[in-house]
Design a protein around this motif. Structure first.
Motif, PDB file in Angstrom:
ATOM      1  N   HIS A   1       0.819  -1.361  -0.030  1.00  0.00           N
ATOM      2  CA  HIS A   1       0.021   0.047  -0.148  1.00  0.00           C
ATOM      3  C   HIS A   1       0.836   1.082   0.075  1.00  0.00           C
ATOM      4  N   GLU A   2       2.020   1.183   0.799  1.00  0.00           N
ATOM      5  CA  GLU A   2       2.931   2.426   0.667  1.00  0.00           C
ATOM      6  C   GLU A   2       3.042   2.668  -0.738  1.00  0.00           C
TER       7      GLU A   2
ATOM      8  N   ALA B   1       0.428   3.979  -2.521  1.00  0.00           N
ATOM      9  CA  ALA B   1       0.159   5.575  -2.449  1.00  0.00           C
ATOM     10  C   ALA B   1       1.227   6.612  -2.838  1.00  0.00           C
TER      11      ALA B   1
ATOM     12  N   ARG C   1      -7.076   4.080  -2.582  1.00  0.00           N
ATOM     13  CA  ARG C   1      -8.032   3.518  -1.723  1.00  0.00           C
ATOM     14  C   ARG C   1      -8.360   2.145  -1.567  1.00  0.00           C
TER      15      ARG C   1
ATOM     16  N   LEU D   1      -7.521  -0.312   1.754  1.00  0.00           N
ATOM     17  CA  LEU D   1      -8.543  -1.146   2.194  1.00  0.00           C
ATOM     18  C   LEU D   1      -8.013  -2.723   2.160  1.00  0.00           C
TER      19      LEU D   1
ATOM     20  N   HIS E   1      -6.170  -2.375   5.480  1.00  0.00           N
ATOM     21  CA  HIS E   1      -7.000  -2.802   6.632  1.00  0.00           C
ATOM     22  C   HIS E   1      -7.395  -4.028   7.078  1.00  0.00           C
TER      23      HIS E   1
ATOM     24  N   ARG F   1      -4.169  -5.565   8.634  1.00  0.00           N
ATOM     25  CA  ARG F   1      -4.155  -5.021  10.025  1.00  0.00           C
ATOM     26  C   ARG F   1      -4.909  -5.661  10.961  1.00  0.00           C
TER      27      ARG F   1
ATOM     28  N   LEU G   1     -16.452  -5.145   9.903  1.00  0.00           N
ATOM     29  CA  LEU G   1     -15.459  -4.516   9.262  1.00  0.00           C
ATOM     30  C   LEU G   1     -14.815  -4.986   8.050  1.00  0.00           C
TER      31      LEU G   1
ATOM     32  N   ARG H   1     -17.125  -4.926   5.247  1.00  0.00           N
ATOM     33  CA  ARG H   1     -17.195  -3.524   4.511  1.00  0.00           C
ATOM     34  C   ARG H   1     -15.947  -3.015   3.826  1.00  0.00           C
ATOM     35  N   TYR H   2     -14.745  -3.580   4.353  1.00  0.00           N
ATOM     36  CA  TYR H   2     -13.886  -3.304   3.315  1.00  0.00           C
ATOM     37  C   TYR H   2     -13.611  -4.134   2.069  1.00  0.00           C
TER      38      TYR H   2
ATOM     39  N   ARG I   1     -16.089  -2.111  -0.213  1.00  0.00           N
ATOM     40  CA  ARG I   1     -15.817  -0.702  -0.633  1.00  0.00           C
ATOM     41  C   ARG I   1     -14.724  -0.872  -1.645  1.00  0.00           C
TER      42      ARG I   1
END
Lengths: 219, 219
Positions: B49-50, B53, B92, B96, B99, B102, B185, B188-189, B192
């Motif tokens: 993800h880094e 980004a 995004r 996600l 997330h 994590r 959660l 939801r991730y 999305r």
């Protein structure tokens, strides 16, 4: 030609400020609908999000036309490009307010928020609305010092978010599974709403200074 | 000058395709990390993800330069503007995936996903990755028929999302509150993540046709 262009930029900026006001008001009413099981208010929030979504499309169309016809450079280009990103953030804020309203509607006539966490949810709601109001001020004044206030307010919302999750994760939670799921999602919606307000502040500072907006928060 | 510009557009498009591949791979590994409690894999996803980004910032800088220096119009302008929106969606998607990773890391060495919903989470993970792979194909081929496939795949992810919430909300949930919160959660991730893939498809079709991207889904 340039005078017209500057009027258009001013109008674009004003539209973003109004959208941010709508997003703040949507989240304020969503939280009230949630805490008071107010179905009418919840429905209003969904309508407000439709309005914000329409305005997002309008901003995007306007920005696109300005790029095509005016071919702005430097700070004006930053402002036009930024307006598209900011409108997208505001649309998401409206969507998140509508998610809160939908949970309220789903549980009506019951309240989705158990007494134990009512104060926490109210605090997150108030914090999220405060962030949106500050973002609105930043959009209108373009003041970097006001934008800097967003970070501290966001930290408060994040702290409440973590606190709520601590309550959900410990073994003393008495309010059942479905209620815990509602509270977890609500907390997430407020936290994301706050993040978007912070992003808007970063964008405005970027437009003012010409630096790149810093890395999006990885949360 | 125009030849250089076209090379730059092609490179931008290729970069988006690569980013989408990274997002797909990140979610694939995040789901594996989650289901197999694999801490190393979870950490890798955060690194990916880094990288996404960083690439989002690179795309934004490149698009900004192209707007300033080349002042594109019509379909080329749509493509440059679209690339910024698409890169933001991909960022995004990476967030996600991180997330999901994590939650896996947080519960390690336990598994965050109880046996009862393992198949559902695996299906959502596979569906989300499939959507990202289709979006990648759309970014490379710009084929509207491929983009149209995104909607059907997204419906499958949404159906699984609703199914999981039905399980969480009924009174037979046996796996405790904190586990229910994790599953809510996670669901939801994935949902999305899938939405962002659909948005990318809409953008590409918009770039090809010149219509405006349709309303964002209000979910």
């Amino acid at each position: 030609m340039r005078a017209v262009f500057h009027q258009q930029l001013t109008a674009l900026s004003a539209e973003l400020g109004e959208m941010c006001g709508l997003a703040a008001s949507a989240m304020e009413r969503a939280t009230q609908a949630l805490l008071e099981s107010d179905l009418t208010l919840a429905e209003e929030v969904l309508d407000t999000h439709e309005l914000i979504a329409l305005r997002n499309r309008h901003v995007e169309q306007t920005a696109f036309k300005l790029l095509a016809l005016q071919q702005p450079v430097a700070s004006e280009l930053r402002m036009v490009v930024g307006s598209m990103h900011i409108a997208a953030d505001l649309d998401r804020m409206g969507a998140l307010a509508s998610h809160v309203a939908r949970i309220s509607r789903l549980r009506h006539p019951d309240c989705a928020v158990p007494a134990d966490v009512r104060a926490s949810i109210a605090a997150m709601g108030a914090g999220a609305v405060k962030l949106a109001r500050i973002a609105q001020e930043v959009l209108i004044t373009r003041d970097p010092d006001t934008a800097a206030r967003l970070r501290a307010e966001d930290d408060a919302v994040d702290a409440e978010h973590r606190h709520l999750f601590t309550l959900l994760m410990d073994h003393h939670w008495q309010d059942g599974v479905s209620c815990a799921v509602d509270v977890a999602l609500l907390s997430r919606y407020y936290e994301r709403f706050a993040d978007h307000a912070v992003e808007i502040g970063k964008r405005v500072v970027f437009e003012a200074t010409g630096g790149m907006p810093s890395h999006k928060k990885l949360a």
